[in-house]
Design an enzyme around this catalytic site. Structure first.
Site, PDB file in Angstrom:
ATOM      1  N   GLY A  85      -6.906  19.937 -14.458  1.00 37.50           N
ATOM      2  CA  GLY A  85      -7.754  19.129 -15.315  1.00 37.50           C
ATOM      3  C   GLY A  85      -6.882  18.286 -16.222  1.00 37.50           C
ATOM      4  O   GLY A  85      -5.705  18.602 -16.431  1.00 37.50           O
ATOM      5  N   GLN A  99      -4.782  13.631 -23.650  1.00 35.33           N
ATOM      6  CA  GLN A  99      -3.487  14.120 -23.159  1.00 35.33           C
ATOM      7  C   GLN A  99      -2.617  12.983 -22.631  1.00 35.33           C
ATOM      8  O   GLN A  99      -1.419  13.170 -22.441  1.00 35.33           O
ATOM      9  CB  GLN A  99      -3.690  15.142 -22.037  1.00 35.33           C
ATOM     10  CG  GLN A  99      -4.210  16.469 -22.526  1.00 35.33           C
ATOM     11  CD  GLN A  99      -4.231  17.450 -21.369  1.00 35.33           C
ATOM     12  OE1 GLN A  99      -5.164  17.462 -20.588  1.00 35.33           O
ATOM     13  NE2 GLN A  99      -3.182  18.247 -21.243  1.00 35.33           N
ATOM     14  N   HIS A 154      -9.832  19.982 -25.490  1.00 35.75           N
ATOM     15  CA  HIS A 154      -8.916  18.851 -25.723  1.00 35.75           C
ATOM     16  C   HIS A 154      -9.661  17.680 -26.354  1.00 35.75           C
ATOM     17  O   HIS A 154      -9.158  17.052 -27.287  1.00 35.75           O
ATOM     18  CB  HIS A 154      -8.300  18.364 -24.405  1.00 35.75           C
ATOM     19  CG  HIS A 154      -7.081  19.121 -23.972  1.00 35.75           C
ATOM     20  ND1 HIS A 154      -5.966  19.267 -24.769  1.00 35.75           N
ATOM     21  CD2 HIS A 154      -6.787  19.754 -22.816  1.00 35.75           C
ATOM     22  CE1 HIS A 154      -5.045  19.967 -24.115  1.00 35.75           C
ATOM     23  NE2 HIS A 154      -5.521  20.281 -22.934  1.00 35.75           N
ATOM     24  N   CYS A 193      -1.111  24.536 -19.700  1.00 33.96           N
ATOM     25  CA  CYS A 193      -1.550  23.216 -20.142  1.00 33.96           C
ATOM     26  C   CYS A 193      -0.403  22.231 -19.958  1.00 33.96           C
ATOM     27  O   CYS A 193       0.730  22.542 -20.325  1.00 33.96           O
ATOM     28  CB  CYS A 193      -1.956  23.293 -21.618  1.00 33.96           C
ATOM     29  SG  CYS A 193      -2.523  21.720 -22.276  1.00 33.96           S
ATOM     30  N   LEU A 194      -0.698  21.071 -19.391  1.00 38.19           N
ATOM     31  CA  LEU A 194       0.358  20.074 -19.177  1.00 38.19           C
ATOM     32  C   LEU A 194       0.948  19.594 -20.503  1.00 38.19           C
ATOM     33  O   LEU A 194       2.070  19.108 -20.535  1.00 38.19           O
ATOM     34  CB  LEU A 194      -0.196  18.881 -18.390  1.00 38.19           C
ATOM     35  CG  LEU A 194      -0.686  19.186 -16.965  1.00 38.19           C
ATOM     36  CD1 LEU A 194      -1.224  17.924 -16.306  1.00 38.19           C
ATOM     37  CD2 LEU A 194       0.414  19.804 -16.112  1.00 38.19           C
ATOM     38  N   HIS A 214     -11.572  24.279 -21.242  1.00 40.38           N
ATOM     39  CA  HIS A 214     -10.214  23.893 -21.648  1.00 40.38           C
ATOM     40  C   HIS A 214     -10.153  22.379 -21.921  1.00 40.38           C
ATOM     41  O   HIS A 214      -9.623  21.943 -22.954  1.00 40.38           O
ATOM     42  CB  HIS A 214      -9.229  24.301 -20.539  1.00 40.38           C
ATOM     43  CG  HIS A 214      -7.803  23.963 -20.800  1.00 40.38           C
ATOM     44  ND1 HIS A 214      -6.823  24.918 -20.953  1.00 40.38           N
ATOM     45  CD2 HIS A 214      -7.179  22.766 -20.933  1.00 40.38           C
ATOM     46  CE1 HIS A 214      -5.661  24.317 -21.176  1.00 40.38           C
ATOM     47  NE2 HIS A 214      -5.848  23.013 -21.162  1.00 40.38           N
ATOM     48  N   GLU A 215     -10.729  21.589 -20.992  1.00 41.82           N
ATOM     49  CA  GLU A 215     -10.688  20.127 -21.158  1.00 41.82           C
ATOM     50  C   GLU A 215     -11.586  19.679 -22.306  1.00 41.82           C
ATOM     51  O   GLU A 215     -11.244  18.766 -23.058  1.00 41.82           O
ATOM     52  CB  GLU A 215     -11.092  19.413 -19.854  1.00 41.82           C
ATOM     53  CG  GLU A 215     -10.229  19.745 -18.645  1.00 41.82           C
ATOM     54  CD  GLU A 215      -8.740  19.692 -18.929  1.00 41.82           C
ATOM     55  OE1 GLU A 215      -8.302  18.845 -19.731  1.00 41.82           O
ATOM     56  OE2 GLU A 215      -8.000  20.521 -18.356  1.00 41.82           O
TER      57      GLU A 215
HETATM   58 ZN   LIG Z   1      -4.560  21.370 -21.500  1.00 42.75          ZN
END
Ligand SMILES: [Zn+2]
Length: 199
Positions: free
Chosen positions: A71, A76, A170, A124-125, A166-167
């Site tokens: 995702g 991000q 963000h 997480c990226l 999670h997204e």
């Molecule tokens: Zn993330």
């Protein structure tokens, strides 16, 4: 300046696909960048229909795939707008996870359908090379617009619900560390593989 107005291309690597369509691998913001802590702005109908937004969503998908993410939220990649993409294909970062088709969520609203939480590992990226166990609602209702502006309204459960939560976090200025009730499982990826995998 925090974040880029959507009409500006974020910094990234500009490449072409096999059909010579331009697309970009966007630069991912890492923890500490203020854009990750802002509540993202809703996407207007006009923005939704613009070529710039369409191209940006294509670039988000490309960036998510490039980094083997499941995702990616717009903030991000330094754009503080309510856009998230998700896809669980055969993913080396998350083997053995159920598949989720490519989904674009614009201005999502999430409603928990249970009080029940489930603990599982997340990465997480924007927080590279780490994993931690995070409690998430087991099932949620998701309402959003897709990339064509059509209404989406569906129920997600398990890992699918986890990725969306999670997204969604963000887009509301939160990261998974904020959801961990206890940081004792927080691990670097090498130590995770060595001591925690399967637990
Ligand atoms: Zn993330």
């Amino acid at each position: 300046m925090v974040g880029y107005p959507i009409r500006f291309r974020p910094p990234g690597l500009y490449v072409k696909d096999q059909n010579q369509n331009s697309m970009s691998i966007l630069k991912v913001a890492r923890l500490g960048h203020p854009v990750l802590r802002k509540v993202a702005e809703p996407v207007s109908e006009k923005e939704l229909r613009s070529d710039a937004t369409r191209q940006f969503i294509t670039d988000m998908v490309q960036t998510m795939r490039e980094y083997d993410g499941v995702g990616l939220a717009a903030d991000q990649v330094h754009v503080s707008k309510q856009i998230a993409v998700l896809e669980v294909a055969d993913n080396p970062r998350y083997p053995e996870k159920p598949l989720v088709p490519l989904t674009v969520l614009i201005n999502p609203i999430i409603t928990p359908l249970t009080e029940e939480f489930e603990d599982d590992w997340e990465g997480c990226l924007s927080i590279p090379d780490m994993r931690g166990k995070v409690p998430r609602y087991k099932s949620i209702r998701v309402q959003a617009l897709d990339r064509d502006g059509a209404s989406l309204d569906f129920v997600a459960a398990g890992f699918h619900a986890r990725v969306i939560q999670h997204e969604w976090d963000h887009l509301n200025g939160k990261v998974y560390l904020d959801r961990m009730l206890d940081l004792s499982t927080l691990s670097f990826i090498t130590e995770f593989a060595r001591y925690w995998l399967g637990k």
